[in-house]
Write an enzyme that holds these catalytic residues in place. Sequence first.
Site, mmCIF file in Angstrom:
data_model
loop_
_atom_site.group_PDB
_atom_site.id
_atom_site.type_symbol
_atom_site.label_atom_id
_atom_site.label_comp_id
_atom_site.label_asym_id
_atom_site.label_seq_id
_atom_site.Cartn_x
_atom_site.Cartn_y
_atom_site.Cartn_z
ATOM 1 N N HIS A 147 0.868 -1.177 0.000
ATOM 2 C CA HIS A 147 0.000 0.000 0.000
ATOM 3 C C HIS A 147 0.905 1.227 0.000
ATOM 4 C CE1 HIS A 147 -3.702 2.252 0.701
ATOM 5 N NE2 HIS A 147 -2.934 3.063 1.404
ATOM 6 N N CYS A 148 0.720 2.107 -0.968
ATOM 7 C CA CYS A 148 1.564 3.288 -1.117
ATOM 8 C C CYS A 148 1.001 4.447 -0.293
ATOM 9 C CB CYS A 148 1.666 3.685 -2.579
ATOM 10 S SG CYS A 148 2.661 5.156 -2.849
ATOM 11 N N VAL A 149 1.832 4.996 0.582
ATOM 12 C CA VAL A 149 1.378 6.110 1.416
ATOM 13 C C VAL A 149 1.295 7.410 0.616
ATOM 14 C CG1 VAL A 149 2.191 5.114 3.565
ATOM 15 C CG2 VAL A 149 3.727 6.544 2.229
ATOM 16 N N GLY A 176 -1.885 6.679 -1.773
ATOM 17 C CA GLY A 176 -3.050 6.253 -1.014
ATOM 18 C C GLY A 176 -3.775 5.093 -1.655
ATOM 19 N N LYS A 177 -3.040 4.318 -2.476
ATOM 20 C CA LYS A 177 -3.646 3.191 -3.192
ATOM 21 C C LYS A 177 -2.806 1.940 -3.020
ATOM 22 C CE LYS A 177 -5.741 6.019 -6.730
ATOM 23 N NZ LYS A 177 -5.971 6.222 -8.132
#
Length: 68
Positions: A49-51, A54-55
């Site tokens: 999950h990429c901070v 947000g996806k």
Amino acid sequence: MKSEEYKKLKNEDKKKYGYCNICHIVVPPGKKIEHCDECNICVMGYDHHCVWTGKCIAKNNFIAFNIF
């Protein structure tokens, strides 16, 4: 296969499938599907999950993420 059908399978047959206890979905054999705690969904080919975006980064957007 629905979760009700999965629960009726013998233990030997259940080993062929994956099952998400949170989403209550059955994962077909040979598919890499994992649950993302941030998005609260199961994602095929989940990597992380990429901070920043947000996806979930997974099979369908992995190349675009690397370009990003």
